[in-house]
Design an enzyme around this catalytic site. Structure first.
Site, mmCIF file in Angstrom:
data_model
loop_
_atom_site.group_PDB
_atom_site.id
_atom_site.type_symbol
_atom_site.label_atom_id
_atom_site.label_comp_id
_atom_site.label_asym_id
_atom_site.label_seq_id
_atom_site.Cartn_x
_atom_site.Cartn_y
_atom_site.Cartn_z
ATOM 1 N N ARG A 97 0.851 -1.187 0.000
ATOM 2 C CA ARG A 97 0.000 0.000 0.000
ATOM 3 C C ARG A 97 0.893 1.244 0.000
ATOM 4 N NH1 ARG A 97 -1.954 -3.310 4.336
ATOM 5 N NH2 ARG A 97 -4.059 -4.150 3.993
ATOM 6 N N LYS A 123 -1.635 -1.743 8.122
ATOM 7 C CA LYS A 123 -2.765 -1.115 8.801
ATOM 8 C C LYS A 123 -2.887 -1.624 10.228
ATOM 9 C CE LYS A 123 -5.918 -0.078 4.941
ATOM 10 N NZ LYS A 123 -7.258 -0.387 4.377
ATOM 11 N N HIS A 177 -3.045 1.841 -6.346
ATOM 12 C CA HIS A 177 -3.723 0.685 -5.752
ATOM 13 C C HIS A 177 -4.016 -0.394 -6.792
ATOM 14 C CE1 HIS A 177 -5.329 -0.860 -2.040
ATOM 15 N NE2 HIS A 177 -6.448 -1.212 -2.618
ATOM 16 N N ARG A 180 -1.356 -2.888 -6.869
ATOM 17 C CA ARG A 180 -1.526 -3.895 -5.804
ATOM 18 C C ARG A 180 -2.512 -4.972 -6.243
ATOM 19 N NH1 ARG A 180 -1.315 -4.746 -0.013
ATOM 20 N NH2 ARG A 180 -3.394 -4.867 0.912
ATOM 21 N N HIS A 203 -3.997 -8.964 4.606
ATOM 22 C CA HIS A 203 -5.436 -8.910 4.855
ATOM 23 C C HIS A 203 -5.802 -9.795 6.043
ATOM 24 C CE1 HIS A 203 -6.249 -7.735 0.395
ATOM 25 N NE2 HIS A 203 -6.061 -6.683 1.154
ATOM 26 N N TYR A 212 -9.375 -8.463 -4.615
ATOM 27 C CA TYR A 212 -8.184 -7.970 -5.303
ATOM 28 C C TYR A 212 -7.793 -8.840 -6.493
ATOM 29 C CZ TYR A 212 -7.112 -4.563 -1.643
ATOM 30 O OH TYR A 212 -7.150 -3.498 -0.791
#
Length: 230
Positions: A97, A123, A177, A180, A203, A212
């Site tokens: 990211r 994250k 993105h 990705r 994730h 994705y």
């Protein structure tokens, strides 16, 4: 005279939410926040009712994966300067990211018995190890000690600036993105292992990873052809 959120009626809350120009995902998140807030108020005895239960449920449709194609990626690499090329490669070759790219530090580049890896700060302060190709590891190590992308925000570039640099060379409608997404799609097509891709992307759920990965149309056609041959 009203004194705070405990006096708001369900009708007023619905009227307020209807007036907002929120995306569906944002609208669902705000509804959940309001529900939790009023449950907290009930638990503390600040109110007896939860007006947020009157807000309609929000169904969010999952957009299809949008992996950038190789030609568009190569065109962007041609236009990019050295710094931006490295940003693009980290998204396309390692699935990072923009916020993860921004904070890469030389201390995060680790060698073990299997080769070079990157300690990614993801994250929610979650960390993961992402294997690096020898070329990418060499490129990162060549920047010396410190942040790979130095800047004015805590010593490194901001995630927003990382995205802007990528957007300046990527043709529309592609974004950083979507690189990705391309990483996820290409990784999944190697051996169809969604859990490996999930770990690489950081994730918490394979359901998120699925968003994705673009379906391989040739596999769909092959499945139909084989069915008709039975």
């Amino acid at each position: 005279m009203r004194s705070g959120p405990w006096d708001i009626t369900p009708g007023e809350l619905i009227e307020y939410a209807a007036a907002q120009e929120w995306a569906p995902e944002t609208r669902r998140g705000r509804r959940n926040t309001l529900l939790s807030f009023y449950r907290w108020g009930i638990a503390l005895g600040l109110t007896d009712t939860n007006p947020a239960v009157a807000l309609p449920r929000v169904r969010v449709t999952t957009p299809p994966a949008r992996p950038i194609g190789p030609t568009a990626y190569e065109d962007a690499m041609t236009k990019a300067d050295e710094r931006t090329r490295l940003i693009l490669r980290l998204a396309y070759e390692a699935g990072l990211r923009r916020a993860e790219i921004a904070v890469i530090h030389s201390d995060d580049i680790i060698e073990d018995l299997d080769g070079w890896s990157l300690l990614v700060h993801g994250k929610g302060r979650k960390q993961r190890l992402v294997p690096l190709t020898r070329r990418l590891a060499l490129e990162l190590r060549s920047h010396g000690h410190g942040y790979v992308f130095p800047g004015a925000i805590d010593g490194h570039l901001s995630p927003r600036r990382v995205g802007e640099l990528a957007a300046a060379v990527l043709p529309e409608p592609w974004t950083l993105h979507t690189l990705r997404h391309a990483f996820a799609t290409r990784a999944y097509r190697l051996d169809s292992d969604v859990f490996t891709v999930q770990d690489l992307l950081g994730h918490s759920s394979p359901a998120t990873t699925r968003r994705y990965v673009q379906t391989d149309r040739s596999r769909l056609r092959s499945t139909v052809d084989r069915l008709t041959a039975v």
